[in-house]
Motif scaffolding. Structure first.
Motif, PDB file in Angstrom:
ATOM      1  N   GLN A  21       0.832  -1.205   0.000  1.00  0.00           N
ATOM      2  CA  GLN A  21       0.000   0.000   0.000  1.00  0.00           C
ATOM      3  C   GLN A  21       0.868   1.256   0.000  1.00  0.00           C
ATOM      4  O   GLN A  21       0.576   2.221  -0.712  1.00  0.00           O
ATOM      5  CB  GLN A  21      -0.917   0.002   1.226  1.00  0.00           C
ATOM      6  CG  GLN A  21      -1.839   1.228   1.281  1.00  0.00           C
ATOM      7  CD  GLN A  21      -2.554   1.347   2.618  1.00  0.00           C
ATOM      8  OE1 GLN A  21      -1.911   1.337   3.674  1.00  0.00           O
ATOM      9  NE2 GLN A  21      -3.870   1.449   2.579  1.00  0.00           N
ATOM     10  N   ARG A  24       2.237   1.763  -3.437  1.00  0.00           N
ATOM     11  CA  ARG A  24       1.203   2.201  -4.382  1.00  0.00           C
ATOM     12  C   ARG A  24       0.848   3.663  -4.167  1.00  0.00           C
ATOM     13  O   ARG A  24       0.592   4.403  -5.123  1.00  0.00           O
ATOM     14  CB  ARG A  24      -0.043   1.328  -4.221  1.00  0.00           C
ATOM     15  CG  ARG A  24      -1.090   1.532  -5.304  1.00  0.00           C
ATOM     16  CD  ARG A  24      -2.208   0.528  -5.160  1.00  0.00           C
ATOM     17  NE  ARG A  24      -2.940   0.744  -3.933  1.00  0.00           N
ATOM     18  CZ  ARG A  24      -3.916   1.643  -3.797  1.00  0.00           C
ATOM     19  NH1 ARG A  24      -4.260   2.403  -4.819  1.00  0.00           N
ATOM     20  NH2 ARG A  24      -4.548   1.785  -2.670  1.00  0.00           N
ATOM     21  N   ILE A 104       2.858  -3.647  -9.441  1.00  0.00           N
ATOM     22  CA  ILE A 104       1.662  -3.115  -8.798  1.00  0.00           C
ATOM     23  C   ILE A 104       0.844  -2.357  -9.833  1.00  0.00           C
ATOM     24  O   ILE A 104       1.369  -1.601 -10.636  1.00  0.00           O
ATOM     25  CB  ILE A 104       2.053  -2.170  -7.641  1.00  0.00           C
ATOM     26  CG1 ILE A 104       2.864  -2.957  -6.604  1.00  0.00           C
ATOM     27  CG2 ILE A 104       0.839  -1.546  -7.004  1.00  0.00           C
ATOM     28  CD1 ILE A 104       3.444  -2.106  -5.516  1.00  0.00           C
ATOM     29  N   ASP A 106      -1.032   0.199 -11.850  1.00  0.00           N
ATOM     30  CA  ASP A 106      -0.912   1.649 -11.896  1.00  0.00           C
ATOM     31  C   ASP A 106      -1.575   2.143 -13.165  1.00  0.00           C
ATOM     32  O   ASP A 106      -1.955   1.367 -14.035  1.00  0.00           O
ATOM     33  CB  ASP A 106       0.564   2.063 -11.871  1.00  0.00           C
ATOM     34  CG  ASP A 106       0.734   3.553 -11.643  1.00  0.00           C
ATOM     35  OD1 ASP A 106      -0.234   4.179 -11.187  1.00  0.00           O
ATOM     36  OD2 ASP A 106       1.819   4.074 -11.914  1.00  0.00           O
TER      37      ASP A 106
END
Length: 468
Positions: A21, A24, A104, A106
């Motif tokens: 998290q 991100r 991740i 995006d």
């Protein structure tokens, strides 16, 4: 079958949900972060708007306490030992050589090279993808090769160890692929690749001949001269010119990621009292905190409150993750502003060479962290609002200045040239050499093309006679 026992040593690093998290949050732009926070407020009752003070610009001094607390209680991504650990290791065998955090989810990249390579991964072989990446790395933002094909083939043969024929096969696949005209040697080849995708007819054939043999006449829009050399009617020449003008001289498509037409700056920088001050722009973001009433209520609660405690932990990690993101953004921007003060005060020609590694070393983080925190983030300065990435500049080979600064010098020289006697590329290279900047004529031509400036012959205007 004989059973055996074997001892095996392996190293691995598990990315916790909290660390994922935090990473991100680094990548989110201001509008994305605003949406993330509003969604979190809707679904998590442990979060509430912090209305204790008016949300505005947050400077470094007032931000240090929250950032230090977050850094002590959260897993800091910049303290990961090496990128190799993120790719997963099992028994000493590396399972992949990419940064696991880069996987991740995006938003779509603004770099067309990244977007195209991601599309090609679905159907191209890995070996061909490496060659495609080489050609794209030597392609300008306008979609044309930055140097001659022969020069780039020599570089590719030395770096990739492949014959020129294999390199050219991949270039032709890019040239005639889903983005026709990409990696072309010049505008003629770019337009020709797009014409080849159109249905064959007399007008298309004339247009193909024009872009292959008569680009100089096309640049002057001289339909009569084209009709004469092609041996066709004037109307047919005009139709062929109209067809060519309908093509895209820049074969790079725009990103499909939607935009609302305006930019929200993440950071604001201004000069006060002779010093540059950097502050975060918090005016567009809701400021959230963990609800003190809910936190106090749960501290002494008994019974089945596991779900509520999970929501409380989630709220705490979000608040801390945002504090870490803001601290990283602020520290990175401070380094960028310190290194590029001359640019902020004097303009493009004063921009200094600066790389991701230099900034990463200055703030004690990894290059990938600096890349994520500067991608899609905008800074508001007295010289306008632009992406933080613009403050990075590649050092010109054999010089102490950046390529961006030299490009600005080329633009200034051309803007100041006499209309009746424009400066040739060789002349511009000579003028720069007098200032200690030695670059080749083809480098000047490359910068001129990137600035969308025509050659000297096309810029020449007749001298205006003085009135009596």
């Amino acid at each position: 079958m004989k059973a055996t026992v074997r001892t095996q040593l392996s190293q691995s690093l598990n990315l916790t949900p909290q660390l994922l998290q935090s990473i991100r949050l680094l990548q989110l732009t201001a509008p994305q972060l605003e949406m993330e926070l509003r969604q979190a407020l809707d679904r998590n009752p442990m979060l509430e708007l912090d209305e204790g003070e008016e949300t505005g610009e947050t400077e470094a001094e007032g931000h240090e306490a929250a950032a230090d607390e977050a850094a002590m209680e959260a897993a800091a991504w910049d303290e990961l030992p090496e990128p190799a650990f993120l790719s997963g290791m099992n028994g000493g065998v590396t399972l992949g050589d990419d940064d696991a955090t880069a996987r991740i989810v995006d938003g779509e990249s603004t770099d067309f090279r990244v977007r195209l390579l991601k599309e090609l991964e679905l159907s191209w072989r890995r070996a061909d993808l490496a060659v495609a990446a080489f050609w794209l790395d030597h392609t300008s933002d306008f979609g044309l090769l930055e140097a001659s094909r022969a020069e780039l083939e020599a570089v590719g043969m030395a770096s990739l160890g492949l014959p020129a024929r294999e390199l050219e096969i991949v270039r032709q696949r890019l040239l005639n692929g889903d983005w026709p005209g990409l990696c072309a040697q010049d505008a003629g080849e770019c337009l020709g690749a797009q014409l080849d995708r159109l249905p064959a007819d007399p007008v298309q054939a004339l247009a193909r001949q024009i872009v292959r043999e008569h680009m100089a006449l096309l640049a002057r829009h001289d339909a009569r001269a084209l009709a004469a050399v092609l041996g066709c009617a004037h109307a047919d020449a005009e139709a062929a010119i109209a067809l060519i003008l309908s093509l895209n001289v820049c074969p790079v498509p725009e990103s499909s990621q939607g935009t609302d037409g305006h930019v929200v700056p993440d950071v604001v920088v201004r000069k006060l009292g002779g010093a540059w001050r950097v502050s975060l722009n918090g005016r567009t973001l809701p400021k959230v905190r963990v609800s003190p009433h809910c936190e106090a209520g749960l501290s002494g609660a008994r019974g089945d409150v596991g779900t509520l405690r999970g929501l409380l932990d989630e709220a705490r990690w979000l608040v801390r993750g945002i504090a870490m993101r803001n601290d990283t953004l602020l520290r990175t921007t401070q380094v960028l502003v310190e290194r590029q003060q001359a640019f902020l005060e004097h303009g493009e020609e004063a921009i200094a060479p600066l790389t991701l590694r230099e900034v990463a070393d200055a703030i004690g983080m990894h290059e990938s962290t600096v890349s994520r925190i500067t991608t899609g983030k905008y800074i508001q300065t007295p010289r306008g609002t632009f992406e933080l990435k613009r403050l990075f500049a590649v050092r010109l080979e054999g010089a102490e200045v950046s390529g961006a600064a030299v490009k600005a010098m080329v633009k200034r020289l051309i803007e100041a040239e006499p209309p009746h006697a424009p400066l040739a590329d060789e002349t511009i290279a000579g003028l720069l050499a007098r200032q200690g900047i030695r670059i080749a004529r083809r480098t000047v031509a490359k910068y001129r093309d990137q600035l969308d400036i025509a050659p000297a012959r096309a810029r020449q205007r007749p001298r205006v006679a003085a009135s009596a």
